[in-house]
Enzyme design. Structure first.
Site, short mmCIF file in Angstrom:
data_model
loop_
_atom_site.label_atom_id
_atom_site.label_comp_id
_atom_site.label_asym_id
_atom_site.label_seq_id
_atom_site.Cartn_x
_atom_site.Cartn_y
_atom_site.Cartn_z
N LEU A 31 0.81 -1.22 0.00
CA LEU A 31 0.00 0.00 0.00
C LEU A 31 0.84 1.27 0.00
CD1 LEU A 31 -2.69 -1.17 2.58
CD2 LEU A 31 -2.75 -1.37 0.09
N HIS A 35 -3.38 4.36 -2.29
CA HIS A 35 -4.33 3.52 -1.55
C HIS A 35 -4.85 4.24 -0.31
CE1 HIS A 35 -1.74 0.27 -3.48
NE2 HIS A 35 -2.94 0.04 -3.97
N GLY A 144 -8.79 3.93 -7.96
CA GLY A 144 -7.96 5.05 -8.40
C GLY A 144 -8.15 5.29 -9.89
#
Ligand code: PAF
Length: 280
Positions: A31, A35, A144
């Site tokens: 991550l 994130h 995203g």
């Protein structure tokens, strides 16, 4: 924070949170700030936040980086805990896909852009997401915009199959020099890392030039010429597509996605911008 290691535990968790709003952030772990921004967005708008951390084997083709994909469970758990996540789901791939025969795919939208060189990729993505959506029954799921084709495909599949989940797109997070943050950036050598921000620079040049009525090939040339000033870059594609069918356009007269995939050595990077609808 609960750590859910298998589907049974996850279903139990979902049952226990029946009637609460659930925000799901699907990830492959390792991550980063991108994130974290999805988790923060989920935290703002849901009673329960679940992060899945699963390097999904079905979305990697032969010869791709499934084995090498970076993993760091301890660091991921810490980031989630600190961000106020309620549960992480990190199943064993063999158990998760035991004797698996069912796949979810989408027509047409999967065939262009990244799908040209990664033919089974989006089938793997839609299959794992379908499983995750059924297990956690989220109200909202967060994606995203860096993976723009993935976002458009997931949104369409969720509409087509009546999942009743709100798919929330989140802005691309960038390093200070403009490089889009990605777990794969760790593959870059020092020299390649220095060269990679050319992608953002080229897209910004394109963004400054784009206007209604412009020929897509003229826009593509501006972006390609800029990328080529970096000798280490190896362009896979620079394309302008419409945001519904993901088909190449000749003239920019509606909502478009300007997307690219470029290799630096062995590392394949993607980046993009949307024009009109979500232009930021
Ligand atoms: O974007 C990703 O990291 C993956 O494709 C996803 C959505 C977690 C599915 O494995």
């Amino acid at each position: 924070m609960k750590v859910l290691r298998n589907v049974e535990e996850a279903l139990e968790f979902t049952k226990g949170n029946y009637q609460k709003s659930v925000g799901l952030v699907p990830t492959m772990g390792f991550l980063h700030a991108g994130h974290k921004s999805l988790i923060d967005e989920a935290r703002k708008n849901n009673e329960i936040v679940v992060v899945s951390i699963f390097v999904n084997p079905t979305q990697f083709g032969p010869g791709e980086d499934y084995e090498a994909y970076p993993r760091d469970e301890e660091r991921d758990f810490k980031l989630c805990e600190e961000a106020g996540v309620d549960a992480v789901f990190t199943p064993d791939p063999k158990e998760f896909y035991q004797n698996h025969k069912t796949y979810v795919t989408i027509e047409d939208l999967k065939d262009n852009l990244c799908g040209k060189t990664r033919p089974i990729h989006f089938r793997g993505v839609l299959t794992v997401l379908t499983k995750l959506f059924h297990i956690f029954k989220p109200t909202n799921a967060y994606f995203g915009r860096k993976d723009a084709q993935q976002f458009l495909i997931v949104k369409k599949a969720v509409e087509d199959l009546n999942f009743g989940i709100n798919i929330v797109p989140c802005p691309i997070k960038r390093e200070e020099d403009g490089l889009a943050i990605s777990s794969r950036n760790v593959y870059l050598s020092e020299e390649e890392r220095k060269a990679a921000p050319i992608l953002h620079k080229a897209l910004e040049k394109g963004r400054a030039a784009i206007k209604k009525g412009m020929k897509a090939e003229d826009l593509i040339k501006i972006i390609v010429d800029e990328i080529k000033t970096e000798k280490l870059s190896d362009i896979e594609y620079v394309q302008v597509v419409d945001t519904k069918e993901i088909k190449d356009v000749d003239v920019i007269d509606g909502d478009v996605l300007v997307a690219l995939a470029v290799r630096f050595g062995k590392t394949r990077l993607i980046d993009n911008f949307f024009y009109e609808v979500w232009d930021v």
